[in-house]
Design a protein around this motif. Sequence first.
Motif, PDB file in Angstrom:
ATOM      1  N   THR A 103       0.939  -1.189   0.061  1.00  0.00           N
ATOM      2  CA  THR A 103      -0.216   0.092   0.087  1.00  0.00           C
ATOM      3  C   THR A 103       0.838   1.106   0.086  1.00  0.00           C
ATOM      4  O   THR A 103       1.948   1.253   0.308  1.00  0.00           O
ATOM      5  CB  THR A 103      -0.836   0.076   1.352  1.00  0.00           C
ATOM      6  OG1 THR A 103      -0.169   0.063   2.189  1.00  0.00           O
ATOM      7  CG2 THR A 103      -1.839  -1.147   1.268  1.00  0.00           C
ATOM      8  N   PHE A 104       0.041   2.277  -0.363  1.00  0.00           N
ATOM      9  CA  PHE A 104       1.198   3.761  -0.618  1.00  0.00           C
ATOM     10  C   PHE A 104       0.102   4.781  -0.141  1.00  0.00           C
ATOM     11  O   PHE A 104      -1.221   4.623  -0.474  1.00  0.00           O
ATOM     12  CB  PHE A 104       1.423   3.821  -2.012  1.00  0.00           C
ATOM     13  CG  PHE A 104       2.461   2.667  -2.547  1.00  0.00           C
ATOM     14  CD1 PHE A 104       3.700   2.817  -2.316  1.00  0.00           C
ATOM     15  CD2 PHE A 104       1.733   1.739  -3.315  1.00  0.00           C
ATOM     16  CE1 PHE A 104       4.175   1.773  -2.861  1.00  0.00           C
ATOM     17  CE2 PHE A 104       2.363   0.686  -3.779  1.00  0.00           C
ATOM     18  CZ  PHE A 104       3.836   0.922  -3.485  1.00  0.00           C
ATOM     19  N   ALA A 105       0.526   5.552   0.630  1.00  0.00           N
ATOM     20  CA  ALA A 105      -0.170   6.729   1.016  1.00  0.00           C
ATOM     21  C   ALA A 105      -0.447   7.884   0.427  1.00  0.00           C
ATOM     22  O   ALA A 105      -1.187   8.756   0.141  1.00  0.00           O
ATOM     23  CB  ALA A 105       0.644   7.382   2.159  1.00  0.00           C
ATOM     24  N   SER A 106       0.379   7.822  -1.178  1.00  0.00           N
ATOM     25  CA  SER A 106       0.027   9.024  -2.071  1.00  0.00           C
ATOM     26  C   SER A 106       0.534   8.327  -3.492  1.00  0.00           C
ATOM     27  O   SER A 106       1.298   7.254  -3.357  1.00  0.00           O
ATOM     28  CB  SER A 106       1.012  10.293  -1.888  1.00  0.00           C
ATOM     29  OG  SER A 106       2.436   9.827  -1.573  1.00  0.00           O
ATOM     30  N   ALA A 107       0.125   9.166  -4.445  1.00  0.00           N
ATOM     31  CA  ALA A 107       0.533   8.932  -5.757  1.00  0.00           C
ATOM     32  C   ALA A 107       2.060   8.830  -5.981  1.00  0.00           C
ATOM     33  O   ALA A 107       2.779   8.155  -6.728  1.00  0.00           O
ATOM     34  CB  ALA A 107       0.036   9.727  -6.764  1.00  0.00           C
ATOM     35  N   ALA A 108       2.655   9.826  -5.097  1.00  0.00           N
ATOM     36  CA  ALA A 108       3.985  10.159  -5.168  1.00  0.00           C
ATOM     37  C   ALA A 108       4.906   8.876  -4.492  1.00  0.00           C
ATOM     38  O   ALA A 108       5.872   8.247  -5.280  1.00  0.00           O
ATOM     39  CB  ALA A 108       4.467  11.316  -4.587  1.00  0.00           C
ATOM     40  N   ASP A 109       4.249   8.211  -3.357  1.00  0.00           N
ATOM     41  CA  ASP A 109       4.991   7.119  -3.105  1.00  0.00           C
ATOM     42  C   ASP A 109       4.986   5.950  -3.777  1.00  0.00           C
ATOM     43  O   ASP A 109       5.809   5.183  -3.965  1.00  0.00           O
ATOM     44  CB  ASP A 109       4.059   6.732  -1.630  1.00  0.00           C
ATOM     45  CG  ASP A 109       4.463   7.617  -0.493  1.00  0.00           C
ATOM     46  OD1 ASP A 109       5.479   8.622  -0.652  1.00  0.00           O
ATOM     47  OD2 ASP A 109       3.619   7.712   0.543  1.00  0.00           O
ATOM     48  N   PHE A 110       3.820   5.604  -4.596  1.00  0.00           N
ATOM     49  CA  PHE A 110       3.658   4.599  -5.703  1.00  0.00           C
ATOM     50  C   PHE A 110       4.358   4.968  -6.536  1.00  0.00           C
ATOM     51  O   PHE A 110       5.296   3.703  -7.120  1.00  0.00           O
ATOM     52  CB  PHE A 110       2.289   4.607  -6.007  1.00  0.00           C
ATOM     53  CG  PHE A 110       2.189   3.774  -7.093  1.00  0.00           C
ATOM     54  CD1 PHE A 110       1.894   2.604  -7.098  1.00  0.00           C
ATOM     55  CD2 PHE A 110       1.962   4.144  -8.592  1.00  0.00           C
ATOM     56  CE1 PHE A 110       1.742   1.406  -8.107  1.00  0.00           C
ATOM     57  CE2 PHE A 110       1.832   3.304  -9.803  1.00  0.00           C
ATOM     58  CZ  PHE A 110       1.645   2.067  -9.627  1.00  0.00           C
ATOM     59  N   LEU A 111       4.632   6.086  -7.275  1.00  0.00           N
ATOM     60  CA  LEU A 111       5.753   6.152  -8.308  1.00  0.00           C
ATOM     61  C   LEU A 111       7.141   6.170  -8.109  1.00  0.00           C
ATOM     62  O   LEU A 111       7.804   5.653  -8.565  1.00  0.00           O
ATOM     63  CB  LEU A 111       5.331   7.604  -8.936  1.00  0.00           C
ATOM     64  CG  LEU A 111       3.949   7.682  -9.524  1.00  0.00           C
ATOM     65  CD1 LEU A 111       3.823   9.212 -10.011  1.00  0.00           C
ATOM     66  CD2 LEU A 111       3.770   7.274 -10.868  1.00  0.00           C
ATOM     67  N   ALA A 112       7.348   6.276  -6.791  1.00  0.00           N
ATOM     68  CA  ALA A 112       8.850   6.087  -6.224  1.00  0.00           C
ATOM     69  C   ALA A 112       9.172   4.789  -5.991  1.00  0.00           C
ATOM     70  O   ALA A 112      10.240   4.374  -6.065  1.00  0.00           O
ATOM     71  CB  ALA A 112       8.975   6.898  -5.124  1.00  0.00           C
ATOM     72  N   ALA A 113       8.197   3.897  -5.791  1.00  0.00           N
ATOM     73  CA  ALA A 113       8.430   2.495  -5.453  1.00  0.00           C
ATOM     74  C   ALA A 113       9.089   1.649  -6.610  1.00  0.00           C
ATOM     75  O   ALA A 113       8.690   1.955  -7.483  1.00  0.00           O
ATOM     76  CB  ALA A 113       7.203   1.865  -4.781  1.00  0.00           C
TER      77      ALA A 113
END
Length: 78
Positions: free
Chosen positions: A18-28
Amino acid sequence: MRKAFELLIDSGGWVAQTFASAADFLAASRPGCPKCMILDVYLPDLNGLDLRSLIADDRREMPIMFMSGPGDIPMSRR
């Protein structure tokens, strides 16, 4: 909601990330396993529909299920 979905998915024998934000998802980093995305339309930093547009070409194989509390017909068409 994010934690509840994670627990539900894990209880089915799958691994949820899971990710708290779109930025977190894109950085993973992207795992090499089959995946599906459950995406909230209203994210804190980037609209979920815009995030989908950003990843559409690069992640064509990933099915996306959108969810939203408030929604309307034009949003669902998009």
